[in-house]
Design an enzyme around this catalytic site. Structure first.
Site, PDB file in Angstrom:
ATOM      1  N   CYS A 197      41.196  30.740  86.422  1.00  0.00           N
ATOM      2  CA  CYS A 197      42.584  31.168  85.935  1.00  0.00           C
ATOM      3  C   CYS A 197      42.350  32.318  86.493  1.00  0.00           C
ATOM      4  CB  CYS A 197      42.229  31.389  84.525  1.00  0.00           C
ATOM      5  SG  CYS A 197      43.769  31.678  83.544  1.00  0.00           S
ATOM      6  N   HIS A 207      47.693  23.290  81.388  1.00  0.00           N
ATOM      7  CA  HIS A 207      46.790  24.367  82.104  1.00  0.00           C
ATOM      8  C   HIS A 207      47.902  25.919  81.340  1.00  0.00           C
ATOM      9  CE1 HIS A 207      44.170  27.368  83.809  1.00  0.00           C
ATOM     10  NE2 HIS A 207      44.819  27.657  83.829  1.00  0.00           N
ATOM     11  N   GLU A 208      48.861  25.950  81.934  1.00  0.00           N
ATOM     12  CA  GLU A 208      50.444  27.116  81.812  1.00  0.00           C
ATOM     13  C   GLU A 208      50.659  26.855  80.422  1.00  0.00           C
ATOM     14  OE1 GLU A 208      49.629  29.018  83.836  1.00  0.00           O
ATOM     15  OE2 GLU A 208      48.505  27.937  85.648  1.00  0.00           O
ATOM     16  N   HIS A 222      48.514  28.697  77.979  1.00  0.00           N
ATOM     17  CA  HIS A 222      48.868  29.877  77.620  1.00  0.00           C
ATOM     18  C   HIS A 222      50.102  30.292  76.693  1.00  0.00           C
ATOM     19  CE1 HIS A 222      45.686  31.619  80.555  1.00  0.00           C
ATOM     20  NE2 HIS A 222      46.140  30.492  81.439  1.00  0.00           N
TER      21      HIS A 222
END
Length: 187
Positions: A114, A157-158, A161
């Site tokens: 990351c 993953h994004e 966030h």
């Protein structure tokens, strides 16, 4: 132009705070930020530009990583389609949402990294093998996309966030390389 100095690091509370949805019409600030996020990813994957501006290579970037608590992500996955010579996926997604996913899970053999984490975090990060995502593009047009394997992992993953979740939250604390039987390893 976004550089590494614009990206906040783990420990910053923005990374742990769920982001707000973006309302339309969007302002020029959101439009510009989306374009700059995508430009950063492209620059970070260009060896010459990455060295010149000291950029770490990335395939995804979320607005919270820029200390902006908004649901917006950019992805640029360069694995080029042989027939069209286009990137596998290169877009900005506003208010992305996973609307369906597979029961099967997968993880990357080398684990995940990351841009907001400046350390190696060993362990498998199990994620859904396939996802269907809805989002708005920078023009406010509704989009729906189905992804599998690596692109699906990048998107998850994004999107994490934008929900205050870091990739290492998915790693098994007792046994970082433990996997359930329904998880395949992507090399």
């Amino acid at each position: 132009m976004i550089t590494m100095k614009n990206i906040i690091l783990e420990g910053n509370p923005t990374l742990r705070t769920p982001a707000e949805e973006i309302t339309f019409p969007i302002g020029e600030d959101i439009q510009t930020m989306g374009q700059e996020m995508l430009e950063f990813l492209k620059n970070s994957q260009d060896a010459e530009l990455a060295e010149k501006y000291q950029l770490r290579a990335g395939v995804g970037l979320a607005a919270p990583q820029l200390d902006v608590g908004k649901k917006m992500i950019a992805v640029h996955i360069p694995n080029v389609d042989d027939e069209t010579n286009e990137p596998l996926l290169s877009t900005v997604m506003i208010n992305p949402k996973i609307v369906s996913h597979s029961v099967q899970s997968a993880c990357l053999a080398e684990g995940e990294g990351c841009l907001s984490v400046n350390r190696d975090v060993p362990g498998y990060v199990p994620r859904h093998t396939r996802v269907t995502v809805t989002y708005l593009d920078l023009d406010g047009e509704k989009q729906k996309i189905r992804l599998k394997d690596y692109p699906a992992i990048v998107i998850q993953h994004e999107i994490d966030h934008t929900n205050g979740i870091m990739f290492y939250d998915h790693i098994n604390n007792e046994d970082p390389f433990h996997l359930d039987e329904n998880v395949s390893i992507l090399s």
